[in-house]
Design a protein around this motif. Structure first.
Motif, PDB file in Angstrom:
ATOM      1  N   GLY A 129       0.806  -1.215   0.000  1.00 39.99           N
ATOM      2  CA  GLY A 129       0.000   0.000   0.000  1.00 39.99           C
ATOM      3  C   GLY A 129       0.838   1.264   0.000  1.00 39.99           C
ATOM      4  O   GLY A 129       0.427   2.290   0.516  1.00 39.99           O
ATOM      5  N   ASP A 133      -2.784  -7.207  -5.319  1.00 35.97           N
ATOM      6  CA  ASP A 133      -3.670  -7.194  -4.162  1.00 35.97           C
ATOM      7  C   ASP A 133      -3.112  -8.118  -3.078  1.00 35.97           C
ATOM      8  O   ASP A 133      -2.740  -9.255  -3.371  1.00 35.97           O
ATOM      9  N   ASP A 142       0.804  -2.590  -4.544  1.00 36.33           N
ATOM     10  CA  ASP A 142      -0.383  -1.755  -4.396  1.00 36.33           C
ATOM     11  C   ASP A 142      -1.319  -2.005  -5.564  1.00 36.33           C
ATOM     12  O   ASP A 142      -0.868  -2.202  -6.696  1.00 36.33           O
TER      13      ASP A 142
END
Length: 84
Positions: free
Chosen positions: A15, A64, A39
Motif C-alpha cells: 500500500g 492485491d 499496491d
C-alpha cells in the motif's frame, strides 16, 4: 545475529502508493534501502509512484494483498514487510 546494512535489505511496502507510503518510500530509499511497492492503486494514486520509478532501488508490483499470486510475486527476495 549481526546487523545487516540497509543496502542489503529489500522492504516490501504493501500500500505504498498512499498518503503515508510515498514519504516512507522516499525516506527508505534515501537511507539506502531497496523498496518494493505492492499496491492495487484502487484510489488512483499511480502518480505517487511515478517519481520513484527511475530509482534503481525501487520496484512496483501492481497487485492485491488478498491474491496469493500477487503476494508470491511481490515477496520474492524481501527481507522486511510493512503493511500500510
Amino acid at each position: 545475529m549481526g546487523l545487516t546494512s540497509a543496502s542489503s535489505r529489500l522492504v516490501l511496502l504493501v500500500g505504498a502508493s498512499g498518503y503515508v507510503g510515498a514519504p516512507l518510500t522516499s525516506l527508505l530509499l534515501r537511507s539506502g534501502y531497496r523498496v518494493r511497492n505492492l499496491d492495487l492503486n484502487v484510489y488512483g494514486n499511480d502518480a505517487s509512484a511515478v517519481g520513484f520509478l527511475s530509482d534503481p532501488g525501487y520496484s512496483f508490483v501492481r497487485g492485491d494483498l488478498a491474491d496469493e499470486g500477487d503476494v508470491a510475486r511481490a515477496i520474492e527476495g524481501v527481507t522486511d514487510v510493512v503493511l500500510l
